[in-house]
Design a protein around this motif. Structure first.
Motif, mmCIF file in Angstrom:
data_model
loop_
_atom_site.group_PDB
_atom_site.id
_atom_site.type_symbol
_atom_site.label_atom_id
_atom_site.label_comp_id
_atom_site.label_asym_id
_atom_site.label_seq_id
_atom_site.Cartn_x
_atom_site.Cartn_y
_atom_site.Cartn_z
ATOM 1 N N THR A 384 0.843 -1.196 0.000
ATOM 2 C CA THR A 384 0.000 0.000 0.000
ATOM 3 C C THR A 384 0.881 1.250 0.000
ATOM 4 O O THR A 384 2.041 1.191 0.424
ATOM 5 C CB THR A 384 -0.918 0.059 1.245
ATOM 6 O OG1 THR A 384 -0.134 0.410 2.395
ATOM 7 C CG2 THR A 384 -1.621 -1.262 1.490
ATOM 8 N N PRO A 385 0.337 2.381 -0.439
ATOM 9 C CA PRO A 385 1.129 3.623 -0.423
ATOM 10 C C PRO A 385 1.377 4.164 0.976
ATOM 11 O O PRO A 385 2.149 5.104 1.144
ATOM 12 C CB PRO A 385 0.259 4.598 -1.236
ATOM 13 C CG PRO A 385 -1.115 4.041 -1.169
ATOM 14 C CD PRO A 385 -0.958 2.557 -1.105
ATOM 15 N N LEU A 386 0.723 3.569 1.993
ATOM 16 C CA LEU A 386 0.949 3.999 3.369
ATOM 17 C C LEU A 386 2.182 3.353 3.980
ATOM 18 O O LEU A 386 2.649 3.784 5.033
ATOM 19 C CB LEU A 386 -0.276 3.654 4.234
ATOM 20 C CG LEU A 386 -1.610 4.270 3.827
ATOM 21 C CD1 LEU A 386 -2.724 3.733 4.713
ATOM 22 C CD2 LEU A 386 -1.549 5.786 3.912
ATOM 23 N N SER A 387 2.707 2.325 3.344
ATOM 24 C CA SER A 387 3.749 1.503 3.963
ATOM 25 C C SER A 387 5.106 2.183 3.992
ATOM 26 O O SER A 387 5.785 2.194 5.013
ATOM 27 C CB SER A 387 3.851 0.154 3.245
ATOM 28 O OG SER A 387 4.068 0.346 1.853
ATOM 29 N N THR A 388 5.524 2.730 2.875
ATOM 30 C CA THR A 388 6.832 3.396 2.791
ATOM 31 C C THR A 388 6.784 4.401 1.659
ATOM 32 O O THR A 388 6.011 4.237 0.699
ATOM 33 C CB THR A 388 7.969 2.387 2.550
ATOM 34 O OG1 THR A 388 9.203 3.089 2.396
ATOM 35 C CG2 THR A 388 7.739 1.555 1.311
ATOM 36 N N VAL A 389 7.589 5.445 1.758
ATOM 37 C CA VAL A 389 7.537 6.535 0.781
ATOM 38 C C VAL A 389 7.908 6.058 -0.620
ATOM 39 O O VAL A 389 7.542 6.681 -1.623
ATOM 40 C CB VAL A 389 8.471 7.679 1.225
ATOM 41 C CG1 VAL A 389 9.936 7.265 1.152
ATOM 42 C CG2 VAL A 389 8.225 8.926 0.391
ATOM 43 N N CYS A 390 8.595 4.933 -0.719
ATOM 44 C CA CYS A 390 8.975 4.397 -2.030
ATOM 45 C C CYS A 390 7.758 3.986 -2.849
ATOM 46 O O CYS A 390 7.755 4.092 -4.076
ATOM 47 C CB CYS A 390 9.913 3.199 -1.829
ATOM 48 S SG CYS A 390 10.567 2.505 -3.355
#
Length: 431
Positions: A384-390
């Motif tokens: 998910t996009p919440l997991s890490t800025v990458c």
């Protein structure tokens, strides 16, 4: 109010601060450190000892040493070689670029930096192979996230030292060795690599060329590339890095403390001109150092006030006095892996570390494998996009949607989970 109660309150509030991700992690860590100090839960000598801890010095110095290697042309030379030997095969090319990503991940300290270096190369390769860049970029992001500083080189060479400091803080009479964290993480890296080469491209969408085309990628390269070092400093960049890694390996034999070896390497990077003073200071990332110092302070306070014993007894009541190691390892892995998809991996690991160590202390277990496995779970964060800025950056440059991440990532998640728990129990049993 007793110091034990104060320490418990600070512990809970600190965990909430980590998990909420509303404030910088280093700020949360230093705030709790300050409160513990002024309330007497952490003595002045113990507080100062956390800042002068050798692991904090090692961590800071290795950021600079790794930046020195990253300043050389090693990465560009390797990637150019991969394209030449791929022979027009997409699978062979992906195998090469995935391997390059693993190697870069050992000297670049963050997944977003690794991905930023690698993705223009993979985009260009995909276009030359007549493939959509969206077929290859997910693989690079997956490997960047899972394999960052896993090998015992660069900053990864000293992770075991930080673990040993934490073990001692929580009263655990165990010593991790240089290759232990790497051995625990090895199956996740192997699985990520296999999936990145053979599986993920099959599940990834075909969105065609990225907007902006080759001009956008050329502009990206102009932005991130620097003037190459002269031949002498290029060799010095390789030599200093190699000397530091070898010195760390032989530290116990040559009688020089590890922190002095790392400190000497960092100073030499600047004295020899491999890095300018500005580049060295830019490479010196203070937030993780402050986070580590704060974690040491919290651990000392939990032990000194007896609050840690209360937390350990609560965890023991929940899992039983003689729980199955398989159950405990699986529980911590699932909690770490699921929660890291919704929050910062570093915040989650910082929150879980005292729980893991207090649980091991209560049960009399060896914490080496379990703590490293939890670290791996927290860094397997890509769904998910919440997991890490990458991940948001990956979605932007690759055109991915949330459903694409789940479609390409569910099988690697299952495979990594399937191997990590039994592997850790086999290699590092709790007793």
């Amino acid at each position: 109010m007793t110091q034990q109660t104060i320490c418990l309150i600070v512990f809970v509030v600190t965990l909430i601060g980590y998990i909420s991700n509303k404030w910088p992690l280093a700020l949360v860590s230093m705030t709790s450190f300050f409160v513990l100090t002024i309330t007497g839960c952490l003595s002045a000598s113990d507080a100062l000892g956390c800042f002068s801890n050798s692991s904090a010095i090692i961590m800071a110095c290795m950021f600079i040493v790794a930046a020195g290697l990253n300043r050389t042309q090693m990465i560009h030379k390797v990637t150019n070689l991969v394209y030449k030997v791929s022979g027009g095969s997409f699978i062979a090319g992906m195998a090469g670029y995935c391997l390059v990503t693993v190697l870069i991940a050992q000297v670049a300290p963050s997944a977003i930096l690794i991905f930023t270096i690698c993705y223009p190369l993979v985009v260009d390769f995909c276009r030359k192979m007549g493939k959509s860049p969206s077929k290859g970029l997910f693989s690079i992001a997956l490997i960047s996230i899972v394999s960052v500083v896993a090998f015992p080189i660069g900053s990864g060479a000293t992770s075991y030292i930080a673990n040993n400091e934490l073990f001692a803080t929580y009263g655990l009479a165990y010593k991790s060795h240089m290759f232990d964290p790497f051995l625990v993480r090895l199956p996740s890296i192997v699985m990520a690599y296999i999936c990145g080469v053979f599986i993920c491209p099959r599940f990834c969408p075909d969105y065609g060329p990225l907007e902006g085309g080759a001009d956008q990628q050329n502009q990206q390269k102009k932005t991130v590339e620097k003037k190459p070092l002269d031949p002498v400093r290029e060799v010095l960049g390789y030599g200093i890095f190699l000397a530091v890694v070898v010195g760390i390996l032989l530290a116990s034999y040559i009688g020089i403390p590890t922190w002095q070896i790392c400190f000497a390497g960092a100073v030499l990077e600047i004295l020899t001109g491999v890095l300018s003073e500005k580049e060295a200071m830019s490479a010196l990332s203070l937030p993780p150092i402050f986070l580590y110092v704060g974690s040491l302070g919290l651990g000392n306070a939990l032990v000194n006030t007896g609050a840690g014993d209360l937390i350990a007894s609560l965890v023991t009541k929940m899992i039983g006095n003689d729980p199955s190691p398989v159950f405990v390892y699986a529980l911590f892995w699932i909690v770490g892996f699921v929660m890291t998809q919704m929050m910062s991996n570093l915040a989650l690991y910082s929150a879980l570390t005292p729980v893991v160590l207090l649980t091991c202390a209560s049960l009399g277990w060896n914490p080496i494998g379990l703590l490293s496995m939890v670290f791996t779970a927290c860094w397997t964060s890509y769904l998910t996009p919440l997991s890490t800025v990458c991940v948001p950056f990956l979605m932007e440059v690759g055109g991915y949607k949330q459903k694409d991440l789940l479609k390409a990532g569910w099988l690697p998640a299952l495979l990594i989970t399937a191997v990590m728990i039994p592997w850790t129990l086999l290699m590092f049993p709790p007793f």
